[in-house]
Design a protein around this motif. Structure first.
Motif, PDB file in Angstrom:
ATOM      1  N   ARG A  85       0.860  -1.180   0.000  1.00 45.95           N
ATOM      2  CA  ARG A  85       0.000   0.000   0.000  1.00 45.95           C
ATOM      3  C   ARG A  85       0.899   1.233   0.000  1.00 45.95           C
ATOM      4  N   SER A  86       0.675   2.161   0.904  1.00 42.59           N
ATOM      5  CA  SER A  86       1.494   3.380   0.919  1.00 42.59           C
ATOM      6  C   SER A  86       2.706   3.260   1.842  1.00 42.59           C
ATOM      7  N   ARG A  87       2.824   2.131   2.525  1.00 40.74           N
ATOM      8  CA  ARG A  87       3.945   1.949   3.462  1.00 40.74           C
ATOM      9  C   ARG A  87       5.178   1.444   2.719  1.00 40.74           C
ATOM     10  N   ARG A  88       6.258   2.164   2.887  1.00 44.05           N
ATOM     11  CA  ARG A  88       7.538   1.790   2.280  1.00 44.05           C
ATOM     12  C   ARG A  88       8.557   1.613   3.400  1.00 44.05           C
ATOM     13  N   SER A  89       9.248   0.479   3.383  1.00 46.04           N
ATOM     14  CA  SER A  89      10.264   0.197   4.394  1.00 46.04           C
ATOM     15  C   SER A  89      11.567  -0.124   3.675  1.00 46.04           C
ATOM     16  N   ALA A  90      12.632   0.587   4.063  1.00 44.42           N
ATOM     17  CA  ALA A  90      13.943   0.399   3.436  1.00 44.42           C
ATOM     18  C   ALA A  90      14.769  -0.597   4.238  1.00 44.42           C
ATOM     19  N   TYR A  91      15.618  -1.344   3.499  1.00 38.71           N
ATOM     20  CA  TYR A  91      16.465  -2.356   4.128  1.00 38.71           C
ATOM     21  C   TYR A  91      17.833  -2.394   3.472  1.00 38.71           C
ATOM     22  N   VAL A  92      18.827  -2.664   4.297  1.00 35.77           N
ATOM     23  CA  VAL A  92      20.140  -3.045   3.795  1.00 35.77           C
ATOM     24  C   VAL A  92      20.048  -4.536   3.526  1.00 35.77           C
ATOM     25  N   ILE A  93      20.596  -4.979   2.405  1.00 32.24           N
ATOM     26  CA  ILE A  93      20.477  -6.374   1.995  1.00 32.24           C
ATOM     27  C   ILE A  93      21.847  -7.050   2.079  1.00 32.24           C
ATOM     28  N   GLU A  94      21.858  -8.236   2.680  1.00 27.75           N
ATOM     29  CA  GLU A  94      23.112  -8.986   2.857  1.00 27.75           C
ATOM     30  C   GLU A  94      22.859 -10.443   2.491  1.00 27.75           C
ATOM     31  N   GLN A  95      23.665 -10.985   1.592  1.00 27.14           N
ATOM     32  CA  GLN A  95      23.459 -12.372   1.185  1.00 27.14           C
ATOM     33  C   GLN A  95      23.913 -13.325   2.279  1.00 27.14           C
ATOM     34  N   VAL A  96      23.143 -14.396   2.442  1.00 25.25           N
ATOM     35  CA  VAL A  96      23.424 -15.449   3.413  1.00 25.25           C
ATOM     36  C   VAL A  96      23.817 -16.685   2.606  1.00 25.25           C
ATOM     37  N   TYR A  97      24.923 -17.317   2.968  1.00 24.94           N
ATOM     38  CA  TYR A  97      25.474 -18.424   2.174  1.00 24.94           C
ATOM     39  C   TYR A  97      25.447 -19.750   2.915  1.00 24.94           C
ATOM     40  N   GLY A  98      25.526 -20.839   2.145  1.00 24.81           N
ATOM     41  CA  GLY A  98      25.762 -22.192   2.660  1.00 24.81           C
ATOM     42  C   GLY A  98      24.839 -22.616   3.771  1.00 24.81           C
ATOM     43  N   ASP A  99      25.432 -23.161   4.831  1.00 22.47           N
ATOM     44  CA  ASP A  99      24.653 -23.698   5.941  1.00 22.47           C
ATOM     45  C   ASP A  99      23.791 -22.637   6.622  1.00 22.47           C
ATOM     46  N   ASP A 100      24.211 -21.358   6.573  1.00 18.89           N
ATOM     47  CA  ASP A 100      23.411 -20.288   7.173  1.00 18.89           C
ATOM     48  C   ASP A 100      22.115 -20.063   6.406  1.00 18.89           C
ATOM     49  N   ALA A 101      22.093 -20.429   5.121  1.00 18.60           N
ATOM     50  CA  ALA A 101      20.894 -20.254   4.297  1.00 18.60           C
ATOM     51  C   ALA A 101      19.914 -21.410   4.462  1.00 18.60           C
ATOM     52  N   VAL A 102      20.373 -22.537   4.993  1.00 18.52           N
ATOM     53  CA  VAL A 102      19.549 -23.748   5.068  1.00 18.52           C
ATOM     54  C   VAL A 102      18.244 -23.549   5.841  1.00 18.52           C
TER      55      VAL A 102
END
Length: 151
Positions: A85-102
């Motif tokens: 809707r009209s709500r916008r939320s900003a984020y810093v994006i960081e990739q998660v790899y390997g076992d941390d992504a499981v």
């Protein structure tokens, strides 16, 4: 790094535009939101419908279609915006790899497997740790950390 992209056909492109519009207006299913990311070359806003996943007090995005343009743009820019809707939320994006992504992939496939299973080549929520870690190479996982919106 794997550079696999699961391409869309004409119907899927039209369907995804509709889903992005629905997400923007808060009408998408199960918490879908519109992702907004600046183009890495053009600087223009690009959008896509995504399913943010809250898990253990964190928020994640999974690129079900692989190394898409939004993934490349988000990596290059380092920030994204989620809009509902009209709500916008900003984020810093960081990739998660390997076992941390499981655990993220497992929870994502439990929640949205019915929608994205065709992109995961038979890997489901009950897959082994090794299978899910391998899937994370083709389906990037990102942790989102709240950031201030630019003025």
């Amino acid at each position: 790094m794997t550079s696999t992209v699961i391409e869309q056909n004409g119907f899927e492109r039209l369907f995804n535009r509709l889903m992005s519009w629905l997400a923007r207006h808060g009408l998408g299913p199960m918490g879908m939101q519109q992702l907004i990311v600046r183009g890495r070359s053009s600087g223009q806003e690009r959008t896509a419908a995504v399913n943010p996943l809250p898990l253990d007090g964190e928020l994640y995005l999974v690129a079900a279609r692989g190394e898409t343009q939004w993934v490349r743009n988000a990596r290059a820019v380092g920030t994204v915006v989620l809009r509902k809707r009209s709500r916008r939320s900003a984020y810093v994006i960081e990739q998660v790899y390997g076992d941390d992504a499981v655990p993220v992939l497992r929870a994502y496939l439990k929640k949205w497997g019915f929608e994205v299973k065709s992109f995961f080549d038979g890997v489901g929520p009950d897959a082994s740790v090794a299978e899910l870690a391998a899937a994370a190479k083709a389906h990037p996982v990102f942790r989102l950390t709240p950031a201030d919106l630019p003025q």
